[in-house]
Design a protein around this motif. Structure first.
Motif, PDB file in Angstrom:
ATOM      1  N   PRO A  34       8.968  -5.897  23.200  1.00 22.61           N
ATOM      2  CA  PRO A  34       9.039  -7.400  22.900  1.00 22.61           C
ATOM      3  C   PRO A  34       8.610  -8.286  24.132  1.00 22.61           C
ATOM      4  N   TYR A  35       8.782  -7.950  25.104  1.00 25.18           N
ATOM      5  CA  TYR A  35       8.289  -8.867  26.399  1.00 25.18           C
ATOM      6  C   TYR A  35       6.794  -9.073  26.177  1.00 25.18           C
ATOM      7  N   LEU A  36       5.995  -8.009  25.920  1.00 24.40           N
ATOM      8  CA  LEU A  36       4.669  -8.164  25.718  1.00 24.40           C
ATOM      9  C   LEU A  36       4.113  -9.201  24.726  1.00 24.40           C
ATOM     10  N   HIS A  37       4.804  -9.044  23.546  1.00 32.52           N
ATOM     11  CA  HIS A  37       4.405 -10.174  22.546  1.00 32.52           C
ATOM     12  C   HIS A  37       5.224 -11.210  22.241  1.00 32.52           C
ATOM     13  N   GLY A  38       6.201 -11.259  23.013  1.00 30.27           N
ATOM     14  CA  GLY A  38       7.305 -12.407  22.875  1.00 30.27           C
ATOM     15  C   GLY A  38       7.172 -13.208  24.226  1.00 30.27           C
ATOM     16  N   THR A  39       6.553 -12.843  25.223  1.00 28.39           N
ATOM     17  CA  THR A  39       6.165 -13.523  26.544  1.00 28.39           C
ATOM     18  C   THR A  39       4.903 -13.418  27.043  1.00 28.39           C
ATOM     19  N   VAL A  40       4.312 -12.307  27.361  1.00 29.79           N
ATOM     20  CA  VAL A  40       3.077 -12.457  27.967  1.00 29.79           C
ATOM     21  C   VAL A  40       2.045 -12.939  26.782  1.00 29.79           C
ATOM     22  N   ALA A  41       2.051 -12.516  25.641  1.00 29.92           N
ATOM     23  CA  ALA A  41       0.975 -12.780  24.755  1.00 29.92           C
ATOM     24  C   ALA A  41       0.976 -14.308  24.407  1.00 29.92           C
ATOM     25  N   PRO A  42       2.039 -14.791  24.207  1.00 26.66           N
ATOM     26  CA  PRO A  42       2.148 -16.253  23.864  1.00 26.66           C
ATOM     27  C   PRO A  42       1.943 -17.178  25.050  1.00 26.66           C
ATOM     28  N   THR A  43       2.386 -16.819  26.133  1.00 24.10           N
ATOM     29  CA  THR A  43       1.814 -17.452  27.335  1.00 24.10           C
ATOM     30  C   THR A  43       0.424 -17.380  27.829  1.00 24.10           C
TER      31      THR A  43
END
Length: 162
Positions: free
Chosen positions: A141-150
């Protein structure tokens, strides 16, 4: 870089495929690996580890002592986007930032060593907390919910400025 907004600095969503790591650049015959198409610099130019392990003993003093070198590196490279990996590294980098303006909780516009740049601040990809670990796993989730959107937001912001 692709103009389509997406989750990586090169215009693609994160994925496990090797082909996705290759860039097809104008004027270059063969694909170029992603890691050969950007500059990487470490905040700390030295390391300290627990004997016999890879556990870092890096500390704020080391970061503070290396900050002028990081500032010089940024002045030379003049990046438009800095992706910072590690909470402590980001804290150290913040000390040499001016004109900080938050765009999102993970993205700021700042001046470092006279260079206006965007700074994405994430946990280190190997963060031990499972919710923040994103280095080797593409389904977290951190990759798709934080990193990618940022990174998508940073790309859109940069496109609007050009």
């Amino acid at each position: 870089m692709s103009r389509a907004p997406c989750g990586s600095p090169v215009g693609r969503e994160p994925g496990p495929d090797r082909a996705g790591e290759l860039l097809h650049l104008d004027g270059v015959r063969s694909p170029v690996h992603l890691f050969d198409a950007y500059a990487m610099a470490n905040m700390r130019l030295c390391s300290a580890v627990v004997s016999g392990t890879t556990k870092s003993l890096g500390n704020a003093t080391m970061s503070r002592n290396c900050a002028p070198h990081m500032a010089a590196t940024i002045a030379i490279l003049q990046p438009t986007l800095c992706i910072v990996q590690g909470v402590e590294v980001h804290k150290s980098l913040t000390a040499i930032m001016s004109r900080r303006r938050e765009i999102t909780p993970y993205l700021v516009r700042a001046r470092i060593a006279g260079v206006d740049t965007l700074v994405d601040a994430f946990t280190h990809p190997s963060a031990m907390r499972l919710t923040d670990h994103w280095g080797r796993l593409t389904s977290v989730p951190y990759l798709h919910g934080t990193v990618a959107p940022t990174i998508r937001t940073a790309r859109r912001w940069l496109q609007q400025q050009s």
